[in-house]
Every structure is written in C-alpha cells, then in structure tokens.
Design a protein around this motif. Structure first.
Motif, PDB file in Angstrom:
ATOM      1  N   GLU A   6      -4.912 -15.489  -8.141  1.00 40.89           N
ATOM      2  CA  GLU A   6      -6.347 -15.518  -8.422  1.00 40.89           C
ATOM      3  C   GLU A   6      -6.936 -14.140  -8.148  1.00 40.89           C
ATOM      4  O   GLU A   6      -6.503 -13.444  -7.229  1.00 40.89           O
ATOM      5  CB  GLU A   6      -7.056 -16.541  -7.536  1.00 40.89           C
ATOM      6  CG  GLU A   6      -6.649 -17.972  -7.796  1.00 40.89           C
ATOM      7  CD  GLU A   6      -7.380 -18.948  -6.877  1.00 40.89           C
ATOM      8  OE1 GLU A   6      -8.201 -18.506  -6.055  1.00 40.89           O
ATOM      9  OE2 GLU A   6      -7.094 -20.144  -6.985  1.00 40.89           O
ATOM     10  N   TYR A   7      -7.964 -13.789  -8.929  1.00 39.76           N
ATOM     11  CA  TYR A   7      -8.689 -12.544  -8.685  1.00 39.76           C
ATOM     12  C   TYR A   7      -9.988 -12.886  -7.978  1.00 39.76           C
ATOM     13  O   TYR A   7     -10.792 -13.675  -8.478  1.00 39.76           O
ATOM     14  CB  TYR A   7      -8.964 -11.802  -9.995  1.00 39.76           C
ATOM     15  CG  TYR A   7      -9.804 -10.563  -9.793  1.00 39.76           C
ATOM     16  CD1 TYR A   7      -9.319  -9.491  -9.047  1.00 39.76           C
ATOM     17  CD2 TYR A   7     -11.070 -10.464 -10.332  1.00 39.76           C
ATOM     18  CE1 TYR A   7     -10.083  -8.351  -8.851  1.00 39.76           C
ATOM     19  CE2 TYR A   7     -11.840  -9.322 -10.150  1.00 39.76           C
ATOM     20  CZ  TYR A   7     -11.337  -8.279  -9.405  1.00 39.76           C
ATOM     21  OH  TYR A   7     -12.114  -7.149  -9.212  1.00 39.76           O
ATOM     22  N   ASP A   8     -10.194 -12.306  -6.817  1.00 39.73           N
ATOM     23  CA  ASP A   8     -11.425 -12.486  -6.050  1.00 39.73           C
ATOM     24  C   ASP A   8     -12.339 -11.305  -6.389  1.00 39.73           C
ATOM     25  O   ASP A   8     -12.171 -10.201  -5.858  1.00 39.73           O
ATOM     26  CB  ASP A   8     -11.110 -12.527  -4.561  1.00 39.73           C
ATOM     27  CG  ASP A   8     -12.331 -12.735  -3.686  1.00 39.73           C
ATOM     28  OD1 ASP A   8     -13.467 -12.458  -4.139  1.00 39.73           O
ATOM     29  OD2 ASP A   8     -12.161 -13.170  -2.534  1.00 39.73           O
ATOM     30  N   ALA A   9     -13.288 -11.528  -7.305  1.00 35.40           N
ATOM     31  CA  ALA A   9     -14.163 -10.454  -7.780  1.00 35.40           C
ATOM     32  C   ALA A   9     -15.061  -9.925  -6.664  1.00 35.40           C
ATOM     33  O   ALA A   9     -15.357  -8.728  -6.622  1.00 35.40           O
ATOM     34  CB  ALA A   9     -15.013 -10.948  -8.955  1.00 35.40           C
ATOM     35  N   GLU A  10     -15.464 -10.794  -5.751  1.00 38.55           N
ATOM     36  CA  GLU A  10     -16.332 -10.379  -4.657  1.00 38.55           C
ATOM     37  C   GLU A  10     -15.619  -9.383  -3.742  1.00 38.55           C
ATOM     38  O   GLU A  10     -16.192  -8.379  -3.325  1.00 38.55           O
ATOM     39  CB  GLU A  10     -16.788 -11.599  -3.848  1.00 38.55           C
ATOM     40  CG  GLU A  10     -17.793 -11.278  -2.783  1.00 38.55           C
ATOM     41  CD  GLU A  10     -18.290 -12.533  -2.094  1.00 38.55           C
ATOM     42  OE1 GLU A  10     -18.227 -12.573  -0.855  1.00 38.55           O
ATOM     43  OE2 GLU A  10     -18.731 -13.464  -2.805  1.00 38.55           O
ATOM     44  N   GLN A  11     -14.360  -9.645  -3.427  1.00 38.93           N
ATOM     45  CA  GLN A  11     -13.569  -8.767  -2.566  1.00 38.93           C
ATOM     46  C   GLN A  11     -12.826  -7.688  -3.359  1.00 38.93           C
ATOM     47  O   GLN A  11     -12.234  -6.800  -2.768  1.00 38.93           O
ATOM     48  CB  GLN A  11     -12.539  -9.592  -1.785  1.00 38.93           C
ATOM     49  CG  GLN A  11     -13.122 -10.576  -0.822  1.00 38.93           C
ATOM     50  CD  GLN A  11     -13.620  -9.908   0.446  1.00 38.93           C
ATOM     51  OE1 GLN A  11     -13.159  -8.847   0.840  1.00 38.93           O
ATOM     52  NE2 GLN A  11     -14.584 -10.525   1.096  1.00 38.93           N
ATOM     53  N   GLU A  12     -12.828  -7.824  -4.686  1.00 41.06           N
ATOM     54  CA  GLU A  12     -12.049  -6.941  -5.565  1.00 41.06           C
ATOM     55  C   GLU A  12     -10.595  -6.895  -5.101  1.00 41.06           C
ATOM     56  O   GLU A  12     -10.023  -5.840  -4.803  1.00 41.06           O
ATOM     57  CB  GLU A  12     -12.659  -5.540  -5.619  1.00 41.06           C
ATOM     58  CG  GLU A  12     -14.037  -5.533  -6.257  1.00 41.06           C
ATOM     59  CD  GLU A  12     -14.625  -4.131  -6.359  1.00 41.06           C
ATOM     60  OE1 GLU A  12     -14.048  -3.170  -5.807  1.00 41.06           O
ATOM     61  OE2 GLU A  12     -15.669  -4.006  -7.003  1.00 41.06           O
ATOM     62  N   CYS A  13     -10.003  -8.084  -5.044  1.00 33.09           N
ATOM     63  CA  CYS A  13      -8.653  -8.243  -4.530  1.00 33.09           C
ATOM     64  C   CYS A  13      -7.961  -9.379  -5.272  1.00 33.09           C
ATOM     65  O   CYS A  13      -8.593 -10.396  -5.588  1.00 33.09           O
ATOM     66  CB  CYS A  13      -8.724  -8.557  -3.036  1.00 33.09           C
ATOM     67  SG  CYS A  13      -7.139  -8.835  -2.250  1.00 33.09           S
ATOM     68  N   ILE A  14      -6.693  -9.210  -5.550  1.00 33.35           N
ATOM     69  CA  ILE A  14      -5.895 -10.280  -6.131  1.00 33.35           C
ATOM     70  C   ILE A  14      -5.224 -11.013  -4.983  1.00 33.35           C
ATOM     71  O   ILE A  14      -4.656 -10.378  -4.078  1.00 33.35           O
ATOM     72  CB  ILE A  14      -4.843  -9.714  -7.104  1.00 33.35           C
ATOM     73  CG1 ILE A  14      -5.560  -9.099  -8.306  1.00 33.35           C
ATOM     74  CG2 ILE A  14      -3.865 -10.803  -7.545  1.00 33.35           C
ATOM     75  CD1 ILE A  14      -4.664  -8.298  -9.226  1.00 33.35           C
ATOM     76  N   VAL A  15      -5.317 -12.335  -5.003  1.00 32.13           N
ATOM     77  CA  VAL A  15      -4.713 -13.161  -3.963  1.00 32.13           C
ATOM     78  C   VAL A  15      -3.633 -14.027  -4.605  1.00 32.13           C
ATOM     79  O   VAL A  15      -3.913 -14.794  -5.522  1.00 32.13           O
ATOM     80  CB  VAL A  15      -5.764 -14.057  -3.260  1.00 32.13           C
ATOM     81  CG1 VAL A  15      -5.101 -14.930  -2.213  1.00 32.13           C
ATOM     82  CG2 VAL A  15      -6.870 -13.199  -2.650  1.00 32.13           C
ATOM     83  N   ALA A  16      -2.417 -13.862  -4.112  1.00 35.30           N
ATOM     84  CA  ALA A  16      -1.291 -14.662  -4.584  1.00 35.30           C
ATOM     85  C   ALA A  16      -0.832 -15.548  -3.432  1.00 35.30           C
ATOM     86  O   ALA A  16      -0.688 -15.084  -2.300  1.00 35.30           O
ATOM     87  CB  ALA A  16      -0.146 -13.763  -5.031  1.00 35.30           C
ATOM     88  N   THR A  17      -0.625 -16.825  -3.730  1.00 37.64           N
ATOM     89  CA  THR A  17      -0.181 -17.780  -2.729  1.00 37.64           C
ATOM     90  C   THR A  17       1.142 -18.377  -3.187  1.00 37.64           C
ATOM     91  O   THR A  17       1.247 -18.854  -4.322  1.00 37.64           O
ATOM     92  CB  THR A  17      -1.228 -18.894  -2.545  1.00 37.64           C
ATOM     93  OG1 THR A  17      -2.494 -18.293  -2.272  1.00 37.64           O
ATOM     94  CG2 THR A  17      -0.847 -19.824  -1.412  1.00 37.64           C
ATOM     95  N   PHE A  18       2.126 -18.337  -2.306  1.00 33.09           N
ATOM     96  CA  PHE A  18       3.446 -18.875  -2.615  1.00 33.09           C
ATOM     97  C   PHE A  18       3.666 -20.191  -1.882  1.00 33.09           C
ATOM     98  O   PHE A  18       3.288 -20.335  -0.724  1.00 33.09           O
ATOM     99  CB  PHE A  18       4.545 -17.887  -2.197  1.00 33.09           C
ATOM    100  CG  PHE A  18       4.584 -16.656  -3.044  1.00 33.09           C
ATOM    101  CD1 PHE A  18       5.391 -16.595  -4.157  1.00 33.09           C
ATOM    102  CD2 PHE A  18       3.799 -15.561  -2.734  1.00 33.09           C
ATOM    103  CE1 PHE A  18       5.423 -15.462  -4.957  1.00 33.09           C
ATOM    104  CE2 PHE A  18       3.825 -14.416  -3.515  1.00 33.09           C
ATOM    105  CZ  PHE A  18       4.639 -14.372  -4.631  1.00 33.09           C
TER     106      PHE A  18
END
Length: 123
Positions: A6-18
């Motif tokens: 997922e892309y977190d636009a507020e944090q400008e960070c991509i978060v990947a969960t395994f």
C-alpha cells in the motif's frame, strides 16, 4: 496473497506487509508487484513489515538481494526499513550486505522507530 503493498500518501511511504512463508519465489513476486507502485508514486521510502512472515531463505538467497535491488533504477535509491522479529539473523545479514553496497537499509522491531528513521534525513 502472501504480501500486501500500500502507498501511504500522507507519510509518502510504501508499506509492504508479509504473511506466511517468505521464500525466493515470494520475494520475486513482491519485487514484480512493487516496481509499478514505485514508478506510479515516485516514492523512495519503503517499510517492509515481516513480523508475521516466516523467513525461508538461505544465506546465499539473501546475498543476492543487494544485486537485485541495484538492478532497477526504481529500487536502487530506496531507503528501506524492515520490521522483523527480534533475533532473526537473516534480516540483519540482509541489511549488512545492502549497506555494504551503499544501499540504505535498517532492521527494526518497533514500527514507530522504523517510521521515524524512514522520515528522517539520517542514512
């Protein structure tokens, strides 16, 4: 799906969960799924949460990761924080090898600390 991106636009960070087993096949699928997100967003920060994943990679597999990251202009300049269960040496080996090749990777057990590092100017 063994991972979610997922892309977190507020944090400008991509978060990947395994979730579940993380083997070389999953890593390759993950990279293939991550590249379009990197291209679309232009994001250079990635948080990979592997706390609920089970690492099933050999040391040789892990040694290939820095070269894999350098193979694409989209992944070469990333700042990557990895959330991992404490004491899992495969993650530390990954970070050490990447950092030896000039990549910015750090392993954390705390999401808050990982995000703080990702958002900072600290290498």
């Amino acid at each position: 799906m063994p991972f979610n991106i997922e892309y977190d636009a507020e944090q400008e960070c991509i978060v990947a969960t395994f979730l579940g087993t993380i083997d070389m096949g999953i890593v390759k699928e993950y990279i293939a799924a991550l590249l379009p997100v990197l291209e679309e967003t232009g994001c250079t920060r990635v948080l990979s949460d592997s706390r609920n994943g089970e690492l099933k990679l050999s040391s040789l597999d892990i040694m290939r990761f820095p070269k894999m990251a350098k193979s694409s202009k989209l992944t070469a300049g990333l700042k990557r924080a990895v959330l991992a269960p404490s004491g899992k040496s495969g993650y530390e080996l990954y970070a050490t090898l990447c950092n030896m090749q000039g990549q910015r990777v750090k392993v954390f057990t705390s999401r808050a600390e990982a995000m703080e590092w990702l958002m900072s100017d600290e290498e």
